[in-house]
Design an enzyme around this catalytic site. Structure first.
Site, PDB file in Angstrom:
ATOM      1  NE  ARG A 305       3.336  15.419 -11.885  1.00 22.59           N
ATOM      2  CZ  ARG A 305       3.903  14.600 -12.771  1.00 22.59           C
ATOM      3  NH1 ARG A 305       5.196  14.398 -12.764  1.00 22.59           N
ATOM      4  NH2 ARG A 305       3.168  13.977 -13.679  1.00 22.59           N
ATOM      5  NE  ARG A 341       1.242  20.409 -12.735  1.00 21.49           N
ATOM      6  CZ  ARG A 341       1.016  19.097 -12.752  1.00 21.49           C
ATOM      7  NH1 ARG A 341       0.570  18.519 -13.849  1.00 21.49           N
ATOM      8  NH2 ARG A 341       1.246  18.368 -11.691  1.00 21.49           N
ATOM      9  CD  GLU A 439      -3.821  18.264 -16.615  1.00 25.54           C
ATOM     10  OE1 GLU A 439      -3.242  17.226 -16.284  1.00 25.54           O
ATOM     11  OE2 GLU A 439      -3.700  19.329 -15.986  1.00 25.54           O
ATOM     12  CG  ASN A 462       0.042  10.941 -16.275  1.00 24.57           C
ATOM     13  OD1 ASN A 462       0.442  10.200 -17.155  1.00 24.57           O
ATOM     14  ND2 ASN A 462       0.858  11.667 -15.530  1.00 24.57           N
ATOM     15  CG  ASP A 463      -5.093  14.356 -14.655  1.00 23.93           C
ATOM     16  OD1 ASP A 463      -5.625  13.485 -13.944  1.00 23.93           O
ATOM     17  OD2 ASP A 463      -4.338  15.233 -14.201  1.00 23.93           O
ATOM     18  NE  ARG A 473      -3.200  10.368 -12.415  1.00 25.04           N
ATOM     19  CZ  ARG A 473      -2.496  11.472 -12.638  1.00 25.04           C
ATOM     20  NH1 ARG A 473      -3.060  12.527 -13.187  1.00 25.04           N
ATOM     21  NH2 ARG A 473      -1.224  11.522 -12.358  1.00 25.04           N
TER      22      ARG A 473
HETATM   23  C1  PEP Z   1      -0.857  14.471 -16.461  1.00 25.03           C
HETATM   24  O1  PEP Z   1      -2.010  14.528 -16.025  1.00 25.03           O
HETATM   25  O2  PEP Z   1      -0.530  13.775 -17.441  1.00 25.03           O
HETATM   26  C2  PEP Z   1       0.215  15.247 -15.825  1.00 25.03           C
HETATM   27  C3  PEP Z   1       1.413  15.339 -16.371  1.00 25.03           C
HETATM   28  O3  PEP Z   1      -0.041  15.836 -14.627  1.00 25.03           O
HETATM   29  P1  PEP Z   1      -0.179  15.011 -13.252  1.00 25.03           P
HETATM   30  O4  PEP Z   1       0.307  13.610 -13.511  1.00 25.03           O
HETATM   31  O5  PEP Z   1       0.640  15.702 -12.250  1.00 25.03           O
HETATM   32  O6  PEP Z   1      -1.634  15.079 -12.984  1.00 25.03           O
HETATM   33 MG    MG Z   2      -2.577  16.088 -14.608  1.00 25.53          MG
END
Ligand code: PEP
Ligand code: MG
Length: 553
Positions: A305, A341, A439, A462-463, A473
């Site tokens: 990240r 990324r 995502e 996650n997103d 979230r």
């Molecule tokens: C996600 O969104 O799953 C992801 C890996 O990126 P981040 O958690 O940094 O938004």
């Molecule tokens: Mg993300």
């Protein structure tokens, strides 16, 4: 929030129930952490000489702090990145700055905090109005050093300097930028009142392998008290009785033994019983996380990240600074894949110097690739650094928050421009695999077309969960219904794998769901090629994968 109290013969033990965001047990004293920003009041003082002395002392303390931050950063992130602390220490010695503060204290008979904050504001404004970009960027530094001195005057922590002894941090809330700055060698665990399981602060806890809880009231009076953070039951126990302390120490010991057992899987392949090899990679946020990646024997880095580089700083990291970081990671991984990324700021990852406007819906706002395609100077700087670093290892690049084929084409055009520039300047670089994060539901629905444009997909669950379920979230109130196991999310993952494979794209998962062992078999059955997880989950996943026969699923 539940609170139970236990009364014992000679002791008074309290326990608070919250929600665990990472397992494990931490035992240590509580460090109550309050935010850096403070409201500074103007107060009249009788003895301005004494007040000047207070200022001098706080300034010296701030310089000492900066020097030790410099030493730490030098070891962890190299000279170029550490230099900012040296610059800050020098700024604190500046005669104009010091004179202005001392004059204000003496002539107006005001408290040192006020004089420092006012001088900081005035100087910062002056710098911000300058034409020269370099001086403009110093505005934020002046504010930063002034805040540090104010904190030294009032005795509050600003920079994650947690003191000598390792501690359990208790805070109302922790932003990712605060968490990254904490001295990790002094951090046993953290407990916050706010926050959610999938916030970046929670993700950082997992990356750093630190037990953490949310949903526990941050009471300042707990500061300095001995506590047990039990990440298994989601409990914080204050002033534990002897027998409980013993029991939890035993639990810590068991954890250690279990880790040792998992360590036997180091050096073994991540392969199913019927011979499918899975790329088991790790997620990182900084160079210092690479140690854990290597210690847990991940086959590569599936998500770096890179925005954390920006969060740690007070101004835009230069091409050279970024190059050094990417190169260091690539070299440390010695030929193993490193997927970096590009900048993904916005929402909870706020960086002051980007001067982003306040938005109603930041998670759906001006963020990530949207900023990069708009402010191409920032994007190109990062791409140049990434391509330059590609000559020193096995780097791939991936782009966050993609919603359309058109975006990918714009990115590819900019990448070609960057490559042409580097070539013209005779700077060497390697070919770099290009991938995108999946995502957003739009990227899922467009995955067949997108697969034709890139080399790989990495699913950001996650997103993807937040956008699919329309559940923020970050919102602690919705944490219980934020469900990455929702059939809609799982169907999307299946669809992305199928569409990716049709066009020869490999497909991985780098969101937190990738580490969920209860779903590993489901993912293998779907045909997922790669899982990228916090380093401490790697070996447990390897164990699980080695026990699966996909053809029998
Ligand atoms: C996600 O969104 O799953 C992801 C890996 O990126 P981040 O958690 O940094 O938004
Ligand atoms: Mg993300």
């Amino acid at each position: 929030m539940l609170m139970q109290m236990y009364y014992a013969k000679d002791n008074f033990m309290k326990s608070y129930k919250g929600k665990s965001i990472y397992n494990g047990v931490a035992i240590g004293k509580i460090y109550f952490y309050s935010k850096g920003e403070q409201v500074v009041k103007r107060e009249k003082v009788d003895n301005s000489d004494e007040e000047v002395k207070r200022f001098e002392k706080a300034k010296e303390q701030a310089i000492t702090e900066l020097n030790s931050l410099y030493d730490k950063a030098l070891k962890e992130v190299g000279e170029v990145n550490a230099a900012i602390f040296e610059v800050h220490a020098m700024m604190l010695e500046d005669d104009d700055y010091i004179d202005s503060i001392v004059n204000m204290i003496s002539s107006q008979k005001v408290n040192a905090e006020y004089a420092v904050a006012m001088t900081g504001d005035n100087f910062s404004k002056l710098f911000a109005e300058m034409e020269d970009e370099y001086f403009k960027a110093r505005a934020i530094d002046i504010k930063d050093i002034s805040e540090r001195v104010v904190n030294c005057l009032t005795g509050k922590a600003l920079d994650g300097n947690l003191g000598e002894e390792p501690v359990i941090v208790l805070a109302k809330d922790l932003a990712p930028s605060e968490t990254v700055q904490m001295d990790k060698s002094k951090l046993l665990g953290f407990v916050t009142e706010l926050g959610s399981s999938n916030s970046h602060t929670a993700i950082l806890a997992r990356t750093m392998n630190i037990p953490a809880l949310i949903g526990i009231e941050a009471l300042p009076e707990l500061n300095g008290k001995l506590a047990i953070l039990d990440g298994y039951s989601g409990t914080l126990i204050i002033e534990p009785e002897e027998d409980i302390l013993e029991k939890m120490k035993k639990k810590q010991q068991e954890d250690l033994e279990n880790r040792k057992l998992l360590m036997q899987l180091k050096g073994k392949e991540t392969i199913t019983l019927d011979g499918k090899k899975i790329h088991l990679y790790a997620n990182i946020g900084s160079v210092s996380d690479v140690k854990a990646v290597l210690a847990n024997d991940a086959a590569g880095i599936g998500l770096f990240r890179s925005e954390f580089l920006y969060l740690e700083k007070n101004t835009y990291p230069t091409e050279e600074e970024q190059f050094q970081v990417y190169r260091t990671v690539a070299e440390m991984m010695a030929g193993k894949k490193v997927i970096i990324r590009t900048l993904d700021i916005g929402a909870d990852k706020q960086v002051d110097y980007f001067n982003l406007e306040k938005e109603e819906n930041p998670a759906m706002g001006y963020r990530a690739i949207r900023i990069c395609l708009d402010r191409t100077d920032i994007f190109k700087t990062q791409l140049r650094a990434l391509y330059r670093a590609s000559a020193y290892g096995n780097i791939s690049i991936m782009y966050p928050m993609i919603i359309s084929v058109d975006e990918v084409r714009q990115i590819k055009k900019i990448v070609e421009e960057v490559k042409a520039e580097l070539m013209e300047q005779g700077i060497k670089f390697n070919e770099v695999e290009q991938g995108i994060m999946i995502e957003t539901p739009a990227a899922v629905m467009e995955s067949e077309a997108l697969a034709g444009e890139v080399d790989f997909f990495s699913i950001g669950t996650n997103d993807l969960t937040q956008y699919t379920l329309a559940i923020d979230r970050q919102n602690p109130k919705l944490d219980n219904i934020y469900d990455s196991h929702h059939p809609a999310v799982l169907k999307m993952i299946q669809m992305v794998v199928e569409n990716g494979h049709k066009e020869g794209c490999w497909v991985g998962i780098c969101g937190e769901l990738g580490a969920d062992i209860s779903l590993t078999r489901t993912f293998l059955k779907m045909g997922v090629d790669e899982l990228s997880v916090s380093p401490s989950f790697v070996l447990a996943l390897r164990k699980e994968i080695r026990e699966v026969n996909i053809s029998e699923l």
